[in-house]
Design a protein around this motif. Structure first.
Motif, PDB file in Angstrom:
ATOM      1  N   SER A   1      -4.872 -13.208 -78.886  1.00  0.00           N
ATOM      2  CA  SER A   1      -3.714 -11.943 -78.652  1.00  0.00           C
ATOM      3  C   SER A   1      -3.848 -10.970 -77.583  1.00  0.00           C
ATOM      4  O   SER A   1      -4.851 -11.149 -76.879  1.00  0.00           O
ATOM      5  CB  SER A   1      -3.961 -11.227 -79.864  1.00  0.00           C
ATOM      6  OG  SER A   1      -5.133 -10.466 -79.945  1.00  0.00           O
ATOM      7  N   SER A   2      -2.812 -10.470 -77.510  1.00  0.00           N
ATOM      8  CA  SER A   2      -2.983  -9.421 -76.267  1.00  0.00           C
ATOM      9  C   SER A   2      -4.101  -8.485 -76.602  1.00  0.00           C
ATOM     10  O   SER A   2      -4.434  -7.911 -75.841  1.00  0.00           O
ATOM     11  CB  SER A   2      -1.518  -8.795 -76.157  1.00  0.00           C
ATOM     12  OG  SER A   2      -1.071  -8.000 -77.430  1.00  0.00           O
ATOM     13  N   ALA A   3      -4.232  -7.920 -77.748  1.00  0.00           N
ATOM     14  CA  ALA A   3      -5.121  -6.998 -78.109  1.00  0.00           C
ATOM     15  C   ALA A   3      -6.533  -7.515 -77.588  1.00  0.00           C
ATOM     16  O   ALA A   3      -7.484  -6.721 -77.325  1.00  0.00           O
ATOM     17  CB  ALA A   3      -5.214  -6.649 -79.502  1.00  0.00           C
ATOM     18  N   GLN A   4      -6.780  -8.712 -77.934  1.00  0.00           N
ATOM     19  CA  GLN A   4      -8.127  -9.458 -77.392  1.00  0.00           C
ATOM     20  C   GLN A   4      -8.241  -9.348 -75.956  1.00  0.00           C
ATOM     21  O   GLN A   4      -9.345  -8.984 -75.492  1.00  0.00           O
ATOM     22  CB  GLN A   4      -8.207 -10.877 -77.888  1.00  0.00           C
ATOM     23  CG  GLN A   4      -8.547 -11.235 -79.288  1.00  0.00           C
ATOM     24  CD  GLN A   4      -8.378 -12.720 -79.784  1.00  0.00           C
ATOM     25  OE1 GLN A   4      -7.536 -13.131 -79.740  1.00  0.00           O
ATOM     26  NE2 GLN A   4      -9.682 -13.120 -79.890  1.00  0.00           N
ATOM     27  N   ILE A   5      -7.228  -9.585 -75.415  1.00  0.00           N
ATOM     28  CA  ILE A   5      -7.078  -9.599 -73.717  1.00  0.00           C
ATOM     29  C   ILE A   5      -7.377  -8.150 -73.054  1.00  0.00           C
ATOM     30  O   ILE A   5      -8.479  -7.769 -72.514  1.00  0.00           O
ATOM     31  CB  ILE A   5      -5.916  -9.991 -73.074  1.00  0.00           C
ATOM     32  CG1 ILE A   5      -5.662 -11.415 -73.573  1.00  0.00           C
ATOM     33  CG2 ILE A   5      -5.896  -9.931 -71.657  1.00  0.00           C
ATOM     34  CD1 ILE A   5      -4.333 -12.000 -72.965  1.00  0.00           C
TER      35      ILE A   5
ATOM     36  N   ASP B   1      -8.867  -5.910 -74.950  1.00  0.00           N
ATOM     37  CA  ASP B   1     -10.357  -5.705 -75.267  1.00  0.00           C
ATOM     38  C   ASP B   1     -11.255  -5.830 -74.509  1.00  0.00           C
ATOM     39  O   ASP B   1     -12.303  -5.206 -74.014  1.00  0.00           O
ATOM     40  CB  ASP B   1     -10.462  -5.859 -76.783  1.00  0.00           C
ATOM     41  CG  ASP B   1     -12.020  -5.438 -77.158  1.00  0.00           C
ATOM     42  OD1 ASP B   1     -12.350  -4.386 -77.336  1.00  0.00           O
ATOM     43  OD2 ASP B   1     -12.678  -6.422 -77.519  1.00  0.00           O
ATOM     44  N   VAL B   2     -11.156  -7.401 -74.054  1.00  0.00           N
ATOM     45  CA  VAL B   2     -12.318  -7.946 -73.253  1.00  0.00           C
ATOM     46  C   VAL B   2     -12.361  -7.072 -72.069  1.00  0.00           C
ATOM     47  O   VAL B   2     -13.384  -7.061 -71.307  1.00  0.00           O
ATOM     48  CB  VAL B   2     -11.942  -9.560 -73.305  1.00  0.00           C
ATOM     49  CG1 VAL B   2     -12.789 -10.094 -72.058  1.00  0.00           C
ATOM     50  CG2 VAL B   2     -12.361  -9.969 -74.604  1.00  0.00           C
ATOM     51  N   LEU B   3     -11.267  -7.001 -71.447  1.00  0.00           N
ATOM     52  CA  LEU B   3     -11.094  -6.589 -70.048  1.00  0.00           C
ATOM     53  C   LEU B   3     -11.101  -4.912 -70.107  1.00  0.00           C
ATOM     54  O   LEU B   3     -11.194  -4.252 -68.884  1.00  0.00           O
ATOM     55  CB  LEU B   3      -9.796  -6.887 -69.362  1.00  0.00           C
ATOM     56  CG  LEU B   3     -10.014  -8.491 -68.873  1.00  0.00           C
ATOM     57  CD1 LEU B   3      -8.485  -9.016 -68.791  1.00  0.00           C
ATOM     58  CD2 LEU B   3     -10.815  -8.754 -67.957  1.00  0.00           C
ATOM     59  N   GLY B   4     -11.306  -4.231 -70.943  1.00  0.00           N
ATOM     60  CA  GLY B   4     -11.572  -2.789 -71.118  1.00  0.00           C
ATOM     61  C   GLY B   4     -10.447  -2.042 -70.428  1.00  0.00           C
ATOM     62  O   GLY B   4     -10.630  -1.309 -69.849  1.00  0.00           O
ATOM     63  N   LEU B   5      -9.157  -2.433 -70.916  1.00  0.00           N
ATOM     64  CA  LEU B   5      -8.036  -1.871 -70.367  1.00  0.00           C
ATOM     65  C   LEU B   5      -7.423  -0.712 -71.241  1.00  0.00           C
ATOM     66  O   LEU B   5      -6.099  -0.186 -70.815  1.00  0.00           O
ATOM     67  CB  LEU B   5      -6.988  -2.788 -70.077  1.00  0.00           C
ATOM     68  CG  LEU B   5      -7.517  -3.677 -68.815  1.00  0.00           C
ATOM     69  CD1 LEU B   5      -6.443  -5.052 -68.624  1.00  0.00           C
ATOM     70  CD2 LEU B   5      -7.558  -3.256 -67.467  1.00  0.00           C
TER      71      LEU B   5
END
Length: 237
Positions: free
Chosen positions: A111-115, A117-121
């Motif tokens: 999901s976009s939320a995972q991306i 979160d992983v990249l701290g944005l």
């Protein structure tokens, strides 16, 4: 995490420079290392479909991008290419850059939320890109590539302009992409500290050919590689 074998068999002639690269690996991250002019960026551009003159086979994470009898256009390859210059859209904020060209979550596998979160944005979404630091811009560029459905990330010296402390933080995020999102990464660098930090499969290129391959700590100590490191300004301590 199950690892899927990948392989390259690439050939091209550019006058006095000949590209002749054969590689196979099952690591989720492959680092291409070598001096300027060794062929690293040519390999990356061939994988992205930007070098139609390069013949051969390209299989990344079980996905065939090119063979002698099959050619895919760049837009069909589902490859996310992030160059040293993040190339963000200056008239868009961070969120608009990230979602530009985004595909449905089922097409990208996360999901976009995972991306984000992983990249701290989370804290940057409403910011204008001209006010971002170099590391923040690279994180946004990687997120945009992942949102567009990239099945493999091509990172062409993405940290070259960053200081050491910032490099360490961004490298940690690349490892999160590997571990949490499962996206294969091909990472170009001429910095031995970066490639050791990634603890990945390392292929050393020189004059268009692979001269060594293996784990970074093993490869960087080989006699033939030490000569290249010294030519790049590294000291043998």
């Amino acid at each position: 995490m199950m690892r899927t074998p990948s392989s390259l068999r690439l050939h091209a002639g550019y006058g006095a420079f000949n590209l002749d690269v054969t590689l196979s690996w099952d690591s989720s991250v492959l680092c291409l290392f070598g001096p300027s002019g060794s062929g690293k960026s040519t390999v990356i551009e061939a994988i992205a479909g930007l070098r139609p003159e390069v013949s051969g086979d390209i299989i990344i994470g079980g996905q065939c991008l090119q063979s002698d009898g099959q050619w895919q256009q760049p837009e069909q390859r589902k490859v996310g290419w992030v160059p040293q210059d993040a190339s963000l859209f200056p008239h868009m904020n961070v969120a608009q850059n990230i979602y530009f060209g985004a595909v449905a979550p089922q097409e990208q596998g996360f999901s976009s939320a995972q991306i984000i979160d992983v990249l701290g944005l989370h804290e940057l979404l409403e910011r204008n890109v001209d006010g971002l630091s170099g590391g923040e811009k690279q994180r946004v560029a990687v997120a945009r590539a992942l949102m567009a459905g990239a099945r493999v990330l091509l990172l062409d010296e993405p940290l070259a302009a960053l200081d050491y402390a910032l490099k360490s933080r961004v490298l940690a995020l690349f490892l999160r992409i590997r571990d949490e999102l499962g996206v294969p990464i091909i990472y170009v660098s001429h910095d031995p500290i970066e490639v050791r930090a990634l603890n990945a499969e390392l292929a050393v290129l020189n004059n268009g050919k692979v001269i060594a391959q293996g784990r970074a700590d093993d490869v960087l100590g080989k006699v033939g590689v030490l000569g290249i490191l010294q030519s790049m300004g590294c000291e043998n301590l």
